[in-house]
Design a protein around this motif. Structure first.
Motif, PDB file in Angstrom:
ATOM      1  N   ALA A  27      42.630  38.201  47.698  1.00  0.00           N
ATOM      2  CA  ALA A  27      41.959  37.753  46.632  1.00  0.00           C
ATOM      3  C   ALA A  27      42.363  37.127  46.157  1.00  0.00           C
ATOM      4  O   ALA A  27      43.457  37.324  45.576  1.00  0.00           O
ATOM      5  CB  ALA A  27      40.788  39.195  46.944  1.00  0.00           C
ATOM      6  N   VAL A  28      41.172  36.276  45.799  1.00  0.00           N
ATOM      7  CA  VAL A  28      42.240  35.444  44.477  1.00  0.00           C
ATOM      8  C   VAL A  28      41.619  36.789  43.067  1.00  0.00           C
ATOM      9  O   VAL A  28      41.525  37.537  42.638  1.00  0.00           O
ATOM     10  CB  VAL A  28      41.050  34.332  43.633  1.00  0.00           C
ATOM     11  N   ASN A  29      43.275  37.157  42.824  1.00  0.00           N
ATOM     12  CA  ASN A  29      43.412  37.783  41.149  1.00  0.00           C
ATOM     13  C   ASN A  29      43.487  37.383  39.915  1.00  0.00           C
ATOM     14  O   ASN A  29      44.080  37.105  39.331  1.00  0.00           O
ATOM     15  CB  ASN A  29      44.899  38.032  41.569  1.00  0.00           C
ATOM     16  N   LEU A  30      41.700  38.125  39.577  1.00  0.00           N
ATOM     17  CA  LEU A  30      42.058  37.439  38.193  1.00  0.00           C
ATOM     18  C   LEU A  30      41.502  39.341  37.294  1.00  0.00           C
ATOM     19  O   LEU A  30      40.660  39.409  36.505  1.00  0.00           O
ATOM     20  CB  LEU A  30      40.214  36.459  38.199  1.00  0.00           C
ATOM     21  N   SER A  31      42.609  40.190  38.102  1.00  0.00           N
ATOM     22  CA  SER A  31      42.243  41.350  37.365  1.00  0.00           C
ATOM     23  C   SER A  31      43.020  41.160  36.515  1.00  0.00           C
ATOM     24  O   SER A  31      43.133  41.100  35.290  1.00  0.00           O
ATOM     25  CB  SER A  31      42.326  42.040  38.625  1.00  0.00           C
TER      26      SER A  31
END
Ligand code: PMP
Ligand code: GLN
Length: 387
Positions: A27-31
Motif C-alpha cells: 500500500a501507499v504508506n500515508l500512515s
C-alpha cells in the motif's frame, strides 16, 4: 515463569502496525509520519565530515555546546527569548526521549497529569511508568481547545499539563487566545508545570505564526519546551531533539537524561550546529509544506472524503462519517488491504478510543506518492462507503 508487565494495556504502536500492514499489502504508506524528501546534501556532507574528522566519541551529556548555542540564537530570533545554552538547553535522542525525561522528572506516584487528547502516543505510557495518573481532556469536536474542561479537571494533585501545537494528529494550532487562557490557568494554579511539545514549530500555514510558550514569560518559567530536528530537516531517523527549560527544571531533567541515554549522536550534533547557522531551511519550511498541503487537499477533494482544516504539521485529517459507520481502526486497515492506501485512525490517540470516523493522512510525500494514493482511492471509491 511470566514477566509482570509494567504497561499491560500497551501493545504495538499504531505506527508500526500500519506501516507493517502497508508493506504487507504494497500500500501507499500515508500512515506513519515521515517525509520521503531528500535530506539536504550539505547537511549530509557536514555529518560525513564530522565522522571523518574523528567526532565519533560521546558528546557532552547535555549536548554539544555549539549546537546548544545555535538553538539559543534560533530561539531568540523566533520567540524573542534566548535560553542559556549552558543551563537551559539539553540535547536528547529525539523529542521522544525529551518527553520521557520531562515526564519522569516531574511525575510522582499519585500525581495527576492532564493530557490534551487526541494525544501523541508516547505521553501516557511515560506517565504510567512513573505511577502517576493521566487525566485525558479531549479537544472539542472541531479540535479546538476545551479550556473549561481543562480548568475543571485541575485540582491540588494536578502536577502538569501536556499539550502539542501545531497538533499531531489533528493539524490544528493554538492561537494567541489559547496562550492567554493558558496564562490564566497557570496564574490561578501556581503548582502546575507545563510540557509543551512543539516538534512541528516550523510547519505552520496561511501566514499564522507558531505560538511557542517561550514567547510568554509567565509560561516559559513553568515549562519544558520540546522540539526535534527530525521534522525540520526531513530526517526523522536521526533522532536528535532538545528540551528548553528553566535552570532548576533542567538540572532535574538532566538527572534523568544522563541515565536514559547519557548523550545523543555526536556527528549529527556537529553537523546540525554548523547547518543551523543558516536559517533559510527552517524559514522556508512553511511555504514548502503549504504547497504540499494544498496539493494534497486538491487531490483528496476529488475523493468522497470530507477534508477537515489543516493549519500546521504534515498531517491532513479526513472524515468518512457520511460514508460509513465502520470503526475507524477497521476502516483504516480495510483501506490498506483493499485499496492499497494506509492512513492512521484518529481514535488510537484517545484514552477511550473516541471514534469520530476521522483518518490522518501524512502529506510529507512526493507528488507522485500522493497522486498514486488518490488514483487508488478514486478507482475503488465504491469501497469507501461500505458499512
Ligand atoms: N511529538 C509529536 C507530536 C510527534 O509527532 C513526534 C514524532 N512524529 C514526536 C513527538 C517524536 O519526535 P522524535 O521523532 O524526534 O522522537
Ligand atoms: N510521530 C510519527 C507519527 O505521528 C511516528 C513516530 C513513530 O513511529 N513512533 O506518525
Amino acid at each position: 515463569m511470566s514477566i509482570q508487565s509494567k504497561l499491560p494495556q500497551v501493545g504495538t504502536t499504531i505506527f508500526t502496525t500500519m506501516s507493517a500492514l502497508a508493506q504487507e499489502h504494497q500500500a501507499v504508506n500515508l500512515s506513519q509520519g515521515f517525509p520521503d524528501f531528500k535530506v539536504a546534501e550539505a547537511l549530509i556532507k557536514e555529518i560525513d565530515q564530522a565522522m571523518q574528522s574523528g567526532m565519533n566519541q560521546y558528546a557532552p551529556m547535555a549536548g554539544l555546546i555549539s549546537l546548544r548555542e545555535q538553538i539559543s540564537i534560533k530561539t531568540e530570533q523566533l520567540y524573542q527569548y534566548a535560553p542559556h545554552p549552558e543551563t537551559e538547553i539539553t540535547i536528547t535522542a529525539g523529542a521522544t526521549e525529551a518527553l520521557f525525561d520531562a515526564i519522569t522528572t516531574i511525575a510522582h506516584p499519585k500525581d495527576e497529569i492532564i493530557v490534551v487528547e487526541p494525544a501523541y502516543d508516547s505521553y501516557i505510557p511515560a506517565i504510567l511508568l512513573s505511577k502517576a495518573t493521566p487525566i485525558s481532556i479531549s479537544l472539542k469536536k472541531d479540535f479546538s481547545v476545551d479550556w473549561e474542561a481543562i480548568k475543571k479537571a485541575i485540582n491540588p494533585q494536578t502536577k502538569a499539563i501536556i499539550f502539542n501545537t501545531p497538533h499531531n494528529p489533528t493539524g490544528r494550532i493554538w492561537r494567541k487566545e489559547d496562550m492567554q487562557q493558558l496564562e490564566k490557568v497557570v496564574a490561578e494554579n501556581p503548582h502546575l508545570w507545563l510540557i509543551s511539545d512543539e516538534v512541528y514549530e516550523h510547519i505552520i500555514f496561511d501566514n499564522e505564526t507558531h505560538e511557542s510558550v517561550l514567547k510568554y514569560p509567565t509560561l516559559r518559567e513553568k515549562s519544558f519546551v520540546i522540539s526535534s530536528f527530525g521534522k525540520t530537516y526531513h530526517a526523522t531517523g536521526w533522532k536528535i531533539g532538545y528540551c528548553i527549560a528553566p535552570v532548576a527544571l533542567t538540572q532535574e531533567f538532566r538527572k534523568v537524561h544522563q541515565f536514559v541515554t547519557f548523550s545523543a549522536h555526536t556527528p549529527t550534533q556537529v553537523a546540525l550546529a554548523a547547518y543551523l547557522k543558516n536559517p533559510n531551511h527552517y524559514l522556508e519550511l512553511p511555504t514548502f509544506y503549504q504547497e504540499r498541503r494544498d496539493y494534497c487537499r486538491t487531490l483528496l477533494s476529488q475523493t468522497p472524503f470530507e477534508l477537515l482544516p489543516c493549519e500546521g504539521t504534515y498531517f491532513q485529517t479526513i472524515s468518512y462519517a457520511h460514508l460509513s459507520q465502520e470503526n475507524d481502526v477497521e476502516y483504516a486497515k480495510r483501506l490498506t488491504r483493499e485499496i492499497g492506501v494506509a492512513t492512521i485512525p484518529i481514535s488510537v490517540f484517545y484514552a477511550h478510543k473516541t471514534d469520530h470516523k476521522v483518518l490522518r493522512v501524512c502529506f510529507a510525500k512526493q507528488n507522485q506518492t500522493l497522486e498514486t494514493a488518490t488514483e487508488r482511492l478514486m478507482k475503488k471509491s465504491h469501497l469507501l462507503a461500505v458499512q
